[in-house]
Motif scaffolding. Structure first.
Motif, PDB file in Angstrom:
ATOM      1  N   VAL A 121       0.821  -1.216   0.000  1.00 25.33           N
ATOM      2  CA  VAL A 121       0.000   0.000   0.000  1.00 25.33           C
ATOM      3  C   VAL A 121       0.856   1.268   0.000  1.00 25.33           C
ATOM      4  O   VAL A 121       0.315   2.370   0.026  1.00 25.33           O
ATOM      5  CB  VAL A 121      -0.971   0.036   1.205  1.00 25.33           C
ATOM      6  CG1 VAL A 121      -1.901  -1.171   1.171  1.00 25.33           C
ATOM      7  CG2 VAL A 121      -0.228   0.098   2.527  1.00 25.33           C
ATOM      8  N   ARG A 141      -5.211   3.562   3.289  1.00 20.18           N
ATOM      9  CA  ARG A 141      -4.206   2.601   2.846  1.00 20.18           C
ATOM     10  C   ARG A 141      -3.841   1.640   3.974  1.00 20.18           C
ATOM     11  O   ARG A 141      -3.634   0.442   3.748  1.00 20.18           O
ATOM     12  CB  ARG A 141      -2.935   3.309   2.376  1.00 20.18           C
ATOM     13  CG  ARG A 141      -3.081   3.896   0.992  1.00 20.18           C
ATOM     14  CD  ARG A 141      -1.992   4.920   0.730  1.00 20.18           C
ATOM     15  NE  ARG A 141      -2.270   5.657  -0.489  1.00 20.18           N
ATOM     16  CZ  ARG A 141      -1.782   5.308  -1.675  1.00 20.18           C
ATOM     17  NH1 ARG A 141      -0.996   4.262  -1.780  1.00 20.18           N
ATOM     18  NH2 ARG A 141      -2.096   5.990  -2.733  1.00 20.18           N
ATOM     19  N   ILE A 144      -6.488  -0.863   4.184  1.00 23.74           N
ATOM     20  CA  ILE A 144      -6.344  -1.819   3.074  1.00 23.74           C
ATOM     21  C   ILE A 144      -5.234  -2.818   3.404  1.00 23.74           C
ATOM     22  O   ILE A 144      -5.368  -4.024   3.180  1.00 23.74           O
ATOM     23  CB  ILE A 144      -6.005  -1.086   1.752  1.00 23.74           C
ATOM     24  CG1 ILE A 144      -7.174  -0.185   1.318  1.00 23.74           C
ATOM     25  CG2 ILE A 144      -5.624  -2.074   0.665  1.00 23.74           C
ATOM     26  CD1 ILE A 144      -8.228  -0.835   0.465  1.00 23.74           C
ATOM     27  N   ALA A 145      -4.137  -2.305   3.975  1.00 21.28           N
ATOM     28  CA  ALA A 145      -3.026  -3.183   4.361  1.00 21.28           C
ATOM     29  C   ALA A 145      -3.508  -4.228   5.363  1.00 21.28           C
ATOM     30  O   ALA A 145      -3.169  -5.412   5.266  1.00 21.28           O
ATOM     31  CB  ALA A 145      -1.882  -2.361   4.959  1.00 21.28           C
ATOM     32  N   TRP A 171      -6.439   4.696  -7.323  1.00 20.92           N
ATOM     33  CA  TRP A 171      -5.615   3.630  -6.777  1.00 20.92           C
ATOM     34  C   TRP A 171      -6.474   2.489  -6.248  1.00 20.92           C
ATOM     35  O   TRP A 171      -6.233   1.321  -6.511  1.00 20.92           O
ATOM     36  CB  TRP A 171      -4.721   4.191  -5.664  1.00 20.92           C
ATOM     37  CG  TRP A 171      -3.757   3.191  -5.140  1.00 20.92           C
ATOM     38  CD1 TRP A 171      -2.564   2.829  -5.700  1.00 20.92           C
ATOM     39  CD2 TRP A 171      -3.908   2.401  -3.957  1.00 20.92           C
ATOM     40  NE1 TRP A 171      -1.963   1.855  -4.936  1.00 20.92           N
ATOM     41  CE2 TRP A 171      -2.764   1.576  -3.867  1.00 20.92           C
ATOM     42  CE3 TRP A 171      -4.893   2.300  -2.971  1.00 20.92           C
ATOM     43  CZ2 TRP A 171      -2.577   0.674  -2.831  1.00 20.92           C
ATOM     44  CZ3 TRP A 171      -4.708   1.398  -1.940  1.00 20.92           C
ATOM     45  CH2 TRP A 171      -3.565   0.588  -1.876  1.00 20.92           C
ATOM     46  N   LEU A 175      -6.821  -1.309  -7.618  1.00 22.14           N
ATOM     47  CA  LEU A 175      -6.527  -2.413  -6.702  1.00 22.14           C
ATOM     48  C   LEU A 175      -7.680  -3.416  -6.687  1.00 22.14           C
ATOM     49  O   LEU A 175      -7.459  -4.620  -6.761  1.00 22.14           O
ATOM     50  CB  LEU A 175      -6.284  -1.861  -5.288  1.00 22.14           C
ATOM     51  CG  LEU A 175      -5.999  -2.914  -4.219  1.00 22.14           C
ATOM     52  CD1 LEU A 175      -4.636  -3.563  -4.435  1.00 22.14           C
ATOM     53  CD2 LEU A 175      -6.056  -2.312  -2.812  1.00 22.14           C
TER      54      LEU A 175
ATOM     55  N   THR B   3       4.212   4.401  -3.950  1.00 24.64           N
ATOM     56  CA  THR B   3       3.036   3.570  -4.153  1.00 24.64           C
ATOM     57  C   THR B   3       3.349   2.512  -5.188  1.00 24.64           C
ATOM     58  O   THR B   3       3.976   2.792  -6.197  1.00 24.64           O
ATOM     59  CB  THR B   3       1.867   4.435  -4.654  1.00 24.64           C
ATOM     60  OG1 THR B   3       1.651   5.450  -3.715  1.00 24.64           O
ATOM     61  CG2 THR B   3       0.622   3.631  -4.802  1.00 24.64           C
TER      62      THR B   3
END
Lengths: 312, 287
Positions: A121, A141, A144-145, A171, A175, B3
């Motif tokens: 991430v 993020r 998400i991790a 992003w 993903l 990223t």
């Protein structure tokens, strides 16, 4: 069991708060290998449904299972399901690294997974900073991790793009598509129709806790959108007559314009040519997914502002 | 911030977990709870403050007692002679129990205020092991910290009072100091699990362990005695860190501690059942 990711099965799921059904006999399945959008206006019961799927709330009736088992029976749940909840769920005083570390330990996952998901991430550089100082995007993020920590086959994401800047939205969208392409089951809720239109392959639409639609995104748009042709001409009356003869309907828009439904623009152009009618404008208009959604959920919006008073 | 470039990374097919992968055990949960506790700064500062302040209080109290020895009433002197250990520990314990209860409340109610509880319950959907692991880690951490205080306070008190009375070398009160504090802390932790609110839990705990036994002790006749002996925070539970010889003691140290332990265990069972049955606090959009 086969190698495909687990299927989410929701059947007759019902949850009431103070006698009112937030989720009402909801049934659907979520298949692997594609992004399934969970669409509904605010207050439709999306978050409640997701909490029921995660065993955070108990259903009054019905069930939600992942790969055939209720979430509460999973021995190593994060290895099966990764979740991003809408509300904040990280201690602001703890670093990103330590937040992921305790989660990994609770699942008996190796420590290296923490570094792997931090890199995934892009939070590797700030891993040891307190999560409380993170921007909204960084916090997202980190969530998400945490969801990816157990390399799960199922991802439940509740409003993941809320409040993100365009780069962040992009992003997350990429993903999700990528995770689905890897064969995972990706279930993502949103109240943003256009976001779902570009992200989701399949849609489950709910309003007031009830299922409204369960179909591919393309079919949803095609089935529910209607197109009409706007024609501007000094002789709209003659044109309207020709159109009616063909079995279509027309509707006056102004003194020199009509909207025609039931005929495509090619045929209308032919009719105009045959009737020697001057046409100044011929435009096909398709209602947007937003319109479709608004129409479908019109009477389902929980707290719709009253626009007209009932007459006594 | 770097990223990952999603376009560049190759798409690999997801593979299901290997069924022979090790399954999480209770010790893994203990490790997770230990990580949680040690990685918030408040834990360290709360413990340091507890050690420093309670030792300082005990120092002042025993120094004053020793210097005022000649002016003490016969009654007070008899009390000191009967239970010097109890009087050494008393001032330290009365402060330390507040600090320990706050730490216990923070360990669980802090998860509710920050939303971490949702993550915790999603990770451990059976839920009751969370209470067990938290209680276990808290008990070990609190015992180590309170025993540091106990040893320091005991040595200080002994140095000041030994010219006047014989301070026993019995290990029970010294270990009892830590035992009393972790047990009252576990009671607080359990209560906070039920109440799920930091400020509310701290208020409730302090009212229950300080105000209620005090007010209760003014009740007429036997009722006053029962209240101060058998309520958590009352004299009965504190017997474990005394000589057991103080005038007016109606229970033995172990009996008094047993009653306190029973309170803590009952509260923990209630906490585990409540946590397992209740819905996790919903996110803001769920209601």
């Amino acid at each position: 069991m086969s190698d495909s990711a687990p299927v989410i099965q929701v059947s007759q799921l019902t949850k009431r708060y103070r006698g009112k059904a937030a989720v009402d006999s909801l049934s659907f399945t979520v298949q692997p290998g594609r992004v399934t959008g969970f669409l509904g206006p605010n207050g439709a019961g999306k978050s409640t449904t997701m909490q029921l799927m995660l065993g955070l709330t108990r259903p009054d009736e019905g069930s939600a299972t992942v790969g055939g088992r209720p979430y509460r029976e999973l021995v190593q749940p994060l290895r099966t399901v990764g979740a991003l909840l809408e509300a904040r769920s990280v201690h602001p005083g703890r670093s990103a690294y330590h937040h992921l570390l305790w989660l990994a330990q609770s699942q008996r996952l190796p420590r290296r997974r923490v570094d792997e998901v931090l890199d995934l991430v892009g939070l590797g550089d700030v891993a040891h900073q307190r999560a409380g100082g993170f921007s909204l995007g960084m916090g997202q993020r980190l969530d998400i991790a945490a969801a990816m920590l157990g390399d799960p086959g199922v991802l439940l994401l509740d409003e993941p793009v809320n409040g993100l800047d365009p780069a962040g939205v992009r992003w997350i969208r990429d993903l999700m598509k990528r995770l689905a392409a890897e064969g995972r089951t990706v279930f993502v809720s949103s109240h943003l129709v256009n976001e779902m239109a570009v992200t989701a392959d399949h849609l489950i639409v709910i309003g007031r806790g009830k299922l409204i639609a369960d179909c591919p995104t393309v079919a949803f748009v095609a089935d529910n959108s209607e197109s009409s042709v706007l024609v501007r001409s000094p002789e709209v009356h003659r044109l309207a007559q020709l159109v009616v003869d063909e079995g279509a309907q027309w509707q006056r828009e102004s003194a020199t314009a009509v909207r025609i439904r039931g005929l495509d623009s090619d045929r209308i152009a032919e009719l105009a040519l045959l009737g020697r009618i001057v046409v100044q404008e011929l435009r096909t208009e398709t209602s947007s997914l937003e319109d479709v959604f608004m129409r479908l959920t019109e009477d389902q919006v929980e707290y719709a502002g009253k626009t007209k008073e009932a007459t006594p | 911030m770097t990223t990952m470039n999603l376009e560049q990374a190759p798409v690999r097919t997801w593979l299901p977990p290997d069924p022979t992968d090790p399954r999480p055990r209770f010790v893994d949960l203990l490790a997770a709870e230990w990580t949680k506790m040690r990685t918030v700064r408040s834990t360290f500062w709360a413990l340091l403050a507890m050690v420093v302040i309670s030792t300082a209080l005990a120092w002042v109290a025993t120094a004053v007692m020793a210097s005022q020895w000649d002016t003490l009433s016969a009654e007070d002197r008899a009390y000191l002679v009967a239970d010097p250990v109890g009087l050494i520990f008393q001032p330290a314990a009365s402060y330390a129990q507040i600090a320990i209860c706050v730490l216990a409340v923070m360990a669980i109610a802090g998860e509710y205020s920050t939303g971490t509880m949702r993550t915790t319950l999603a990770a451990v959907p059976r839920r009751w092991p969370v209470v067990a692991a938290k209680a276990g880690v808290f008990a070990v951490v609190a015992f180590v910290a309170t025993e540091i205080v106990a040893i320091g306070v005991y040595l200080l008190g002994r140095a000041y009072l030994s010219p006047h009375v014989e301070v026993g070398t019995d290990l029970r009160p010294i270990l009892g100091f830590g035992l009393y504090l972790i047990t009252i802390g576990l009671f607080a932790l359990a209560l906070a699990t039920v109440l799920r609110h930091v400020a509310g839990s701290i208020t409730a705990v302090l009212a229950l362990i300080i105000v209620v036994p005090n007010v209760g002790s003014f009740l007429p006749g036997k009722w006053g005695e029962y209240a101060s002996t058998y309520l958590p925070g009352g004299d009965g539970g504190q017997m474990i860190m005394s000589s057991g010889q103080n005038p007016g003691a109606v229970v033995t140290p172990w009996q008094g501690y047993g009653v306190l332990l029973a309170w803590a265990v009952a509260a923990l069972v209630l906490a585990a059942v409540t946590l397992a049955r209740r819905s996790a606090p919903p996110s803001r959009s769920a209601i």
